[in-house]
Design a protein around this motif. Structure first.
Motif, mmCIF file in Angstrom:
data_model
loop_
_atom_site.group_PDB
_atom_site.id
_atom_site.type_symbol
_atom_site.label_atom_id
_atom_site.label_comp_id
_atom_site.label_asym_id
_atom_site.label_seq_id
_atom_site.Cartn_x
_atom_site.Cartn_y
_atom_site.Cartn_z
ATOM 1 N N TYR A 36 52.409 43.892 42.974
ATOM 2 C CA TYR A 36 51.246 43.245 42.382
ATOM 3 C C TYR A 36 50.131 44.266 42.247
ATOM 4 O O TYR A 36 49.994 45.191 43.037
ATOM 5 C CB TYR A 36 50.747 42.093 43.262
ATOM 6 C CG TYR A 36 51.568 40.825 43.174
ATOM 7 C CD1 TYR A 36 52.718 40.664 43.939
ATOM 8 C CD2 TYR A 36 51.182 39.784 42.335
ATOM 9 C CE1 TYR A 36 53.461 39.492 43.869
ATOM 10 C CE2 TYR A 36 51.923 38.613 42.254
ATOM 11 C CZ TYR A 36 53.057 38.479 43.028
ATOM 12 O OH TYR A 36 53.789 37.315 42.948
ATOM 13 N N ARG A 41 38.076 41.930 44.080
ATOM 14 C CA ARG A 41 37.649 40.535 44.113
ATOM 15 C C ARG A 41 38.355 39.658 43.075
ATOM 16 O O ARG A 41 37.807 38.662 42.607
ATOM 17 C CB ARG A 41 36.135 40.420 43.967
ATOM 18 C CG ARG A 41 35.396 41.082 45.116
ATOM 19 C CD ARG A 41 33.896 41.064 44.940
ATOM 20 N NE ARG A 41 33.241 41.722 46.071
ATOM 21 C CZ ARG A 41 32.657 41.085 47.061
ATOM 22 N NH1 ARG A 41 32.632 39.782 47.078
ATOM 23 N NH2 ARG A 41 32.100 41.754 48.057
ATOM 24 N N LYS A 42 39.599 40.033 42.722
ATOM 25 C CA LYS A 42 40.402 39.230 41.808
ATOM 26 C C LYS A 42 41.714 38.855 42.480
ATOM 27 O O LYS A 42 42.063 39.386 43.541
ATOM 28 C CB LYS A 42 40.697 40.021 40.522
ATOM 29 C CG LYS A 42 39.472 40.428 39.746
ATOM 30 C CD LYS A 42 38.800 39.239 39.109
ATOM 31 C CE LYS A 42 37.652 39.680 38.211
ATOM 32 N NZ LYS A 42 36.905 38.522 37.666
ATOM 33 N N GLY A 43 42.450 37.958 41.859
ATOM 34 C CA GLY A 43 43.748 37.580 42.385
ATOM 35 C C GLY A 43 44.817 38.602 42.063
ATOM 36 O O GLY A 43 44.696 39.370 41.109
ATOM 37 N N PRO A 44 45.884 38.638 42.873
ATOM 38 C CA PRO A 44 47.000 39.548 42.578
ATOM 39 C C PRO A 44 47.678 39.186 41.252
ATOM 40 O O PRO A 44 47.850 38.016 40.935
ATOM 41 C CB PRO A 44 47.956 39.320 43.750
ATOM 42 C CG PRO A 44 47.129 38.706 44.832
ATOM 43 C CD PRO A 44 46.103 37.900 44.130
ATOM 44 N N GLU A 45 48.065 40.225 40.536
ATOM 45 C CA GLU A 45 48.721 40.059 39.227
ATOM 46 C C GLU A 45 50.091 40.736 39.315
ATOM 47 O O GLU A 45 50.170 41.922 39.660
ATOM 48 C CB GLU A 45 47.840 40.713 38.172
ATOM 49 C CG GLU A 45 48.446 40.806 36.794
ATOM 50 C CD GLU A 45 47.689 41.790 35.915
ATOM 51 O OE1 GLU A 45 48.036 41.872 34.731
ATOM 52 O OE2 GLU A 45 46.770 42.477 36.404
ATOM 53 N N TYR B 35 47.443 31.224 49.916
ATOM 54 C CA TYR B 35 47.396 32.470 50.651
ATOM 55 C C TYR B 35 45.931 32.756 50.955
ATOM 56 O O TYR B 35 45.028 32.232 50.292
ATOM 57 C CB TYR B 35 47.959 33.631 49.817
ATOM 58 C CG TYR B 35 49.454 33.636 49.638
ATOM 59 C CD1 TYR B 35 50.079 32.787 48.721
ATOM 60 C CD2 TYR B 35 50.254 34.507 50.378
ATOM 61 C CE1 TYR B 35 51.452 32.797 48.562
ATOM 62 C CE2 TYR B 35 51.639 34.540 50.209
ATOM 63 C CZ TYR B 35 52.215 33.682 49.300
ATOM 64 O OH TYR B 35 53.585 33.707 49.143
ATOM 65 N N MET B 89 39.031 35.289 51.358
ATOM 66 C CA MET B 89 39.340 34.907 49.986
ATOM 67 C C MET B 89 40.604 34.057 50.052
ATOM 68 O O MET B 89 41.588 34.469 50.689
ATOM 69 C CB MET B 89 39.588 36.170 49.157
ATOM 70 C CG MET B 89 39.593 35.958 47.684
ATOM 71 S SD MET B 89 37.911 35.794 47.057
ATOM 72 C CE MET B 89 38.182 36.305 45.367
ATOM 73 N N PHE B 91 43.592 32.249 47.989
ATOM 74 C CA PHE B 91 44.276 32.267 46.710
ATOM 75 C C PHE B 91 45.278 31.118 46.630
ATOM 76 O O PHE B 91 46.075 30.911 47.543
ATOM 77 C CB PHE B 91 45.046 33.579 46.521
ATOM 78 C CG PHE B 91 44.179 34.790 46.400
ATOM 79 C CD1 PHE B 91 44.111 35.714 47.426
ATOM 80 C CD2 PHE B 91 43.434 35.025 45.241
ATOM 81 C CE1 PHE B 91 43.301 36.844 47.314
ATOM 82 C CE2 PHE B 91 42.625 36.146 45.123
ATOM 83 C CZ PHE B 91 42.561 37.054 46.162
ATOM 84 N N PHE B 107 49.088 33.787 40.582
ATOM 85 C CA PHE B 107 47.965 33.611 41.491
ATOM 86 C C PHE B 107 46.694 33.279 40.715
ATOM 87 O O PHE B 107 46.477 33.784 39.607
ATOM 88 C CB PHE B 107 47.725 34.894 42.302
ATOM 89 C CG PHE B 107 48.682 35.067 43.452
ATOM 90 C CD1 PHE B 107 49.993 35.468 43.225
ATOM 91 C CD2 PHE B 107 48.274 34.834 44.751
ATOM 92 C CE1 PHE B 107 50.888 35.629 44.276
ATOM 93 C CE2 PHE B 107 49.153 35.002 45.813
ATOM 94 C CZ PHE B 107 50.459 35.392 45.574
ATOM 95 N N GLY B 108 45.860 32.453 41.319
ATOM 96 C CA GLY B 108 44.536 32.214 40.793
ATOM 97 C C GLY B 108 43.593 33.354 41.167
ATOM 98 O O GLY B 108 43.990 34.298 41.861
ATOM 99 N N GLN B 109 42.353 33.226 40.724
ATOM 100 C CA GLN B 109 41.373 34.288 40.948
ATOM 101 C C GLN B 109 40.738 34.212 42.338
ATOM 102 O O GLN B 109 40.027 35.117 42.743
ATOM 103 C CB GLN B 109 40.274 34.224 39.888
ATOM 104 C CG GLN B 109 40.783 34.541 38.498
ATOM 105 C CD GLN B 109 41.378 35.935 38.437
ATOM 106 O OE1 GLN B 109 40.690 36.930 38.584
ATOM 107 N NE2 GLN B 109 42.686 36.026 38.225
ATOM 108 N N ARG B 112 36.137 32.552 47.322
ATOM 109 C CA ARG B 112 35.598 33.291 48.471
ATOM 110 C C ARG B 112 34.879 32.295 49.368
ATOM 111 O O ARG B 112 33.888 31.683 48.961
ATOM 112 C CB ARG B 112 34.632 34.376 48.017
ATOM 113 C CG ARG B 112 33.997 35.156 49.170
ATOM 114 C CD ARG B 112 33.301 36.413 48.682
ATOM 115 N NE ARG B 112 34.221 37.320 48.030
ATOM 116 C CZ ARG B 112 35.084 38.116 48.671
ATOM 117 N NH1 ARG B 112 35.146 38.117 49.987
ATOM 118 N NH2 ARG B 112 35.873 38.913 47.990
#
Lengths: 114, 116
Positions: A36, A41-45, B35, B89, B91, B107-109, B112
């Motif tokens: 990933y 500060r973002k979600g895993p891609e 998560y 955070m 997820f 996964f979402g963004q 927090r």
């Protein structure tokens, strides 16, 4: 021993370099292996997903799995500044209901310098 | 492109208060996950949810945590009495099928959560 170990970096390379990112693991029950990418500060891609030993290629990315050594790698060719991010390996084992339970590495922070 | 949506993006709460984190998974997905990632640490599995019940939970997911799919679209994580160490955070993720069928977990963004 940690289940999944990953060098946190940071890894700094010049633009165009080949990048090698690695994880080792201890649980031989892991059957699927993922990489990933995570921007701050973002979600895993999801970048790459492999289910067996060997290589898998997708554009500039190649994932390599060596189950005998419990070692997985991600190679990035012709690295770009936009590749600067944290790269997470994630491993999992098959479950009765086919759900995911991913065990993540700590992530390697990559910086590609223009 | 379909995506997992989480709200709010940032939640500040006082210690001891209840919080509900909300997620809208991708519409035809069957498996749902939470998560969490404490700042500077690994992404950690909390819970998986399938067929309207928890299929697995980690040792982090104690009695203070619960999940619910109250309707056909939302998937929520409730923390009953927040502690400072719950700051992280969170997820949400979803997948249509399992990994053996080569399907991806999206996964979402993240939300927090800051407990003060």
């Amino acid at each position: 021993q940690k289940e999944v170990e990953q060098d946190p970096g940071p890894l700094s390379v010049p633009e165009g370099a080949i990048v090698s990112l690695n994880c080792t693991y201890s649980n031989s029950a892991f059957q699927y292996f993922m990489w990933y990418r995570q921007y701050s500060r973002k979600g895993p891609e999801l970048l790459m997903y492999t289910y067996s030993s060997g290589n898998k290629e997708d554009g500039r990315f190649t994932a390599q799995v060596d189950k005998s050594s419990k070692y997985i790698s991600l190679f990035i060719r012709d690295s770009q500044p936009s590749d600067s991010a944290t790269y997470l390996c994630a491993l999992g084992e098959s479950r009765m209901d086919s759900s995911y339970k991913l065990i993540f590495g700590s992530g390697t922070r990559l910086l590609v310098r223009p | 492109e379909p995506e997992v949506t989480q709200t709010p993006s940032h939640q500040v709460t006082q210690m001891g208060q209840e919080v509900i984190l909300r997620c809208v998974p991708i519409s035809n997905h069957l498996y749902f996950y939470w998560y969490r990632q404490i700042l500077g640490q690994k992404v950690e599995f909390l819970v998986s949810f399938y067929n309207n019940e928890i299929s697995e939970k980690s040792e982090i997911f104690d009695d203070q945590f619960s999940v619910e799919r109250p309707d056909g679209s939302n998937f929520t994580l409730k923390i009953r009495s927040t502690k400072l160490e719950d700051s992280a955070m969170y997820f949400c993720a979803s997948s249509s099928l399992g990994p053996l069928l080569n399907t991806e977990a999206f996964f979402g963004q993240g939300t927090r959560l800051t407990v003060v």
